[in-house]
Design an enzyme around this catalytic site. Structure first.
Site, PDB file in Angstrom:
ATOM      1  N   HIS A   1      18.555 -46.853  12.555  1.00 17.81           N
ATOM      2  CA  HIS A   1      18.660 -47.941  13.527  1.00 17.81           C
ATOM      3  C   HIS A   1      19.147 -47.415  14.876  1.00 17.81           C
ATOM      4  CE1 HIS A   1      19.280 -50.192   9.635  1.00 17.81           C
ATOM      5  NE2 HIS A   1      18.299 -50.890  10.178  1.00 17.81           N
TER       6      HIS A   1
ATOM      7  N   ASP B   1       8.960 -48.533   7.913  1.00 16.00           N
ATOM      8  CA  ASP B   1       8.343 -49.767   7.425  1.00 16.00           C
ATOM      9  C   ASP B   1       6.973 -49.904   8.081  1.00 16.00           C
ATOM     10  OD1 ASP B   1      10.596 -50.952   5.794  1.00 16.00           O
ATOM     11  OD2 ASP B   1      11.601 -50.723   7.717  1.00 16.00           O
TER      12      ASP B   1
END
Length: 336
Positions: free
Chosen positions: A38, A155
């Protein structure tokens, strides 16, 4: 990077009041439990926004993405730590709304449908997941009104669906994918990694090793094919080298002579499958959900006769009670 003074806001009204920027707004959407993966997204957002722009990190555990209540309850909530990670990476604002703020009056009756791509791979194993994901992404794009939004390549199917939604529904935002961040041992960074014990983590390393083996196999195959285009390497020459006792040179020449561009997809799958099959015999074992070589545009399977173009090799598996995903981009027919 110098740590940014990061404010926490809980409502859309508070987010609107946090303006004052002169440059673009860049958004990173998360479900919290922030890690270095992140942080890499936030740093990319900071670079895009510049010193006069604003970086917003959303933290929201979206109930529409979870098929079982137990999985929703199990998902880690670490807001204080998330604020620290976000600030260190350059975020100006962390927007962490409640469920009632995002879904006033309960779960929405109108949702975004992911379509055929959302029914493949992850969608097949997690029915409804991508509808819930796109619905909340659409809501957060409206709530945050970014100029650019950053998502992780880990993802990959999610990223492809968000790009498709933005294009199909004319969202005025640029979508940027950021390369998967990995641990030093190759394991893709994920909030789920914390659930792995030492033995489970050892088994889980098979996911990244399988992807890297496939990538290396493709590179080797393409290098052999490139040599075959320019080198007069024949099976006859290989036989002559064998008679002279030059076994290693003979084997190399034989490989070049037999190099075929259409061996790529099958060889890629086989190289990855070998690693995953071995991991299935480990203790604890790796339980494979899927290994798929797909077109990044729609996540349909790449045919074995494909010799050019981009692809994604994606894998999902369970180790113990933890489900992990990973992928790697590949290009067939690339110059070596």
């Amino acid at each position: 990077m110098t740590e940014t003074s990061t404010s926490l806001v809980r409502t859309a009204a508070e987010l609107d009041a946090s303006g004052g920027r002169k440059g673009p707004r860049a958004v990173v959407m998360t479900m919290g439990a922030l890690h270095e993966g992140h942080a890499s997204l936030i740093r990319a957002a900071r670079a895009a926004a510049g010193p006069d722009g604003q970086v917003v990190v959303t933290v929201f555990v979206n109930p529409l993405q979870f098929g079982e209540a137990a999985d929703l309850d199990r998902y880690p909530r670490t807001l204080d730590a998330d604020l620290a990670v976000a600030g260190a990476a350059g975020a100006d604002v962390v927007f962490a709304p409640s469920v009632d703020e995002v879904y006033p009056g309960g779960e929405p009756q109108v949702r975004i449908a992911a379509g055929p791509m959302g029914e493949r791979l992850e969608g097949a194993f997690r029915p409804g997941h991508f509808d819930g994901m796109l619905t909340v992404v659409a809501k957060f794009l409206h709530l945050t009104r970014p100029d650019v939004a950053f998502y992780g390549q880990k993802d990959a199917q999610q990223l492809a669906l968000i790009r498709r939604m933005v294009r199909d529904l004319n969202f005025p935002v640029e979508i940027v994918g950021v390369e998967t961040a990995r641990e030093p041992d190759g394991l893709a960074l994920s909030s789920r990694n914390r659930f792995l014990d030492a033995q489970e983590r050892h088994t889980a390393l098979a996911l990244s090793r399988a992807l890297f083996a496939a990538r290396d196999r493709l590179a080797a195959q393409q290098a052999l094919h490139a040599r075959a285009q320019t080198t007069p390497a024949t099976t006859g020459r290989a036989a002559a080298l064998t008679r002279l006792g030059e076994a290693r040179a003979a084997a190399d020449t034989q490989a070049v002579a037999r190099a075929r561009p259409d061996d790529g997809p099958a060889a890629v799958r086989a190289a990855a499958r070998m690693i995953l099959d071995d991991a299935a015999a480990e203790q604890p074992p790796l339980a494979l959900d899927y290994l798929a070589l797909v077109d990044p545009a729609d996540f349909t399977e790449i045919p074995d006769d494909r010799t050019t173009g981009d692809a994604i090799l994606a894998v999902a598996a369970r180790v113990g009670a933890t489900r992990l995903i990973d992928n790697i981009p590949l290009t067939f027919g690339a110059d070596t």
